[in-house]
Design an enzyme around this catalytic site. Structure first.
Site, PDB file in Angstrom:
ATOM      1  N   TYR A  57       3.745  -7.211 -10.532  1.00  0.00           N
ATOM      2  CA  TYR A  57       4.474  -7.478  -9.283  1.00  0.00           C
ATOM      3  C   TYR A  57       5.779  -6.711  -9.186  1.00  0.00           C
ATOM      4  O   TYR A  57       6.316  -6.535  -8.100  1.00  0.00           O
ATOM      5  CB  TYR A  57       4.685  -8.984  -9.072  1.00  0.00           C
ATOM      6  CG  TYR A  57       5.177  -9.756 -10.263  1.00  0.00           C
ATOM      7  CD1 TYR A  57       6.502  -9.729 -10.659  1.00  0.00           C
ATOM      8  CD2 TYR A  57       4.304 -10.565 -10.980  1.00  0.00           C
ATOM      9  CE1 TYR A  57       6.947 -10.455 -11.740  1.00  0.00           C
ATOM     10  CE2 TYR A  57       4.740 -11.300 -12.071  1.00  0.00           C
ATOM     11  CZ  TYR A  57       6.064 -11.247 -12.450  1.00  0.00           C
ATOM     12  OH  TYR A  57       6.503 -11.967 -13.523  1.00  0.00           O
ATOM     13  N   GLU A  77       4.925  -3.913  13.332  1.00  0.00           N
ATOM     14  CA  GLU A  77       3.512  -4.028  13.001  1.00  0.00           C
ATOM     15  C   GLU A  77       3.027  -2.837  12.179  1.00  0.00           C
ATOM     16  O   GLU A  77       2.205  -2.987  11.272  1.00  0.00           O
ATOM     17  CB  GLU A  77       2.678  -4.131  14.293  1.00  0.00           C
ATOM     18  CG  GLU A  77       2.847  -5.447  15.038  1.00  0.00           C
ATOM     19  CD  GLU A  77       4.016  -5.447  16.018  1.00  0.00           C
ATOM     20  OE1 GLU A  77       4.023  -6.301  16.916  1.00  0.00           O
ATOM     21  OE2 GLU A  77       4.922  -4.588  15.885  1.00  0.00           O
ATOM     22  N   LYS A 105      12.510  -9.162  10.608  1.00  0.00           N
ATOM     23  CA  LYS A 105      13.502  -8.287  11.226  1.00  0.00           C
ATOM     24  C   LYS A 105      14.602  -9.196  11.807  1.00  0.00           C
ATOM     25  O   LYS A 105      14.670  -9.446  13.012  1.00  0.00           O
ATOM     26  CB  LYS A 105      12.856  -7.433  12.317  1.00  0.00           C
ATOM     27  CG  LYS A 105      13.733  -6.324  12.869  1.00  0.00           C
ATOM     28  CD  LYS A 105      12.947  -5.492  13.894  1.00  0.00           C
ATOM     29  CE  LYS A 105      13.798  -4.355  14.452  1.00  0.00           C
ATOM     30  NZ  LYS A 105      13.063  -3.554  15.466  1.00  0.00           N
TER      31      LYS A 105
END
Length: 295
Positions: A57, A77, A105
């Site tokens: 990770y 997107e 955002k």
């Protein structure tokens, strides 16, 4: 019943990016925050305590941060889609079979005070074409092969794409006095990761009462993972491609009969490998077993 996938989640990956429709967003930039949830099977790693059998990770976080901070997209997107693709086809492949990406955002210019704007997407890794080899020289050999194919066809996440013909072969290696084998090859499309596919194969072997007493000894059923797409692995439990497949005619011949143009990763075309296999002379046509010989 479908079992919920294991997950590795990395949240709050922050980076300064230049994504947005407005000119100021591209010029000045703003902070973006990304969360990722990786759908994996953690069993192999948990059993062995081996990092190589799970997803690193730290590398995932570094890849996500790089995606945030490089390039410029009009839409959040698009950023989310690129993060998902980068994980599924790059740092997470082939162990991550699905990923959920959330892009925050918080400073989005929406003209009103809001706590956050976020886009959430989930993407699934494409199925992988794997090649399995099946073999048997104990008990009702035809029944063992038929049962193995039936079990694979019934398995969630596996679709049988093709099957090679059944061939009868003399034993290669192992103790003297063994009976002849029936062998074939099966191509499957699978959404399972390589270690899960291996465990499925072992469960099918156990259902035939397979015993591992002597290396290369007589057996009711072998179901070996020969290839998993183009994936290469030196894991001693699951070396890919199978370390001896390139020299075993009893693997190559049924495979070549179904897919003559196939390539064994790192070794070359299977037809050419078959021509060099020392045990080729011992091949002979086997019995007709329902479901086999479907190219």
């Amino acid at each position: 019943m479908t079992t919920a996938p294991d997950r590795i989640e990395v949240t709050g990956i922050r980076g300064w990016g230049h994504h947005g429709v407005l000119a100021a967003e591209k010029e000045i930039g703003q902070e973006f925050v990304v969360d990722v949830s990786l759908e994996v099977s953690a069993a192999a790693a948990a059993r062995t305590d081996d990092l190589a059998r799970t997803v690193n990770y730290a590398l995932v976080a570094a890849e996500v941060h790089e995606e945030i901070t490089t390039g410029s997209h009009d839409l959040v997107e698009t950023l989310a889609e690129r993060v998902a693709s980068r994980i599924l086809t790059g740092v997470g492949a082939p162990l991550v079979r699905a990923v959920t990406v959330t892009v925050h955002k918080p400073a989005a210019p929406v003209g009103l005070p809001v706590g956050d704007v976020r886009v959430i997407i989930r993407r699934i890794a494409a199925p992988v074409l794997a090649v399995l080899a099946v073999g048997t020289n104990l008990g009702d050999r035809e029944a063992h092969l038929a049962a193995a194919l039936t079990a694979l066809e019934a398995q969630e996440g596996i679709t049988v794409e093709w099957t090679g013909p059944v061939l009868e072969t003399e034993p290669v290696g192992g103790p003297d006095g063994q009976g002849a084998f029936l062998n074939s090859a099966i191509g499957v499309l699978t959404t399972a990761d390589p270690h899960v596919l291996l465990e499925i194969c072992r469960r099918i072997e156990r259902s035939a009462h397979r015993e591992r007493l002597v290396r290369w000894g007589p057996r009711t059923l072998d179901v070996d993972v020969i290839t998993y797409g183009e994936h290469l692995s030196s894991d001693p439990e699951l070396t890919l491609p199978h370390p001896r497949a390139h020299e075993r005619a009893f693997v190559l011949a049924p495979w070549a009969a179904a897919r003559p143009e196939a390539v064994l990763p790192g070794q070359g075309r299977i037809g050419e490998l078959l021509e060099r296999a020392e045990d080729r002379a011992g091949l002979r046509a086997g019995p007709d077993v329902p479901g086999y010989g479907r190219p």
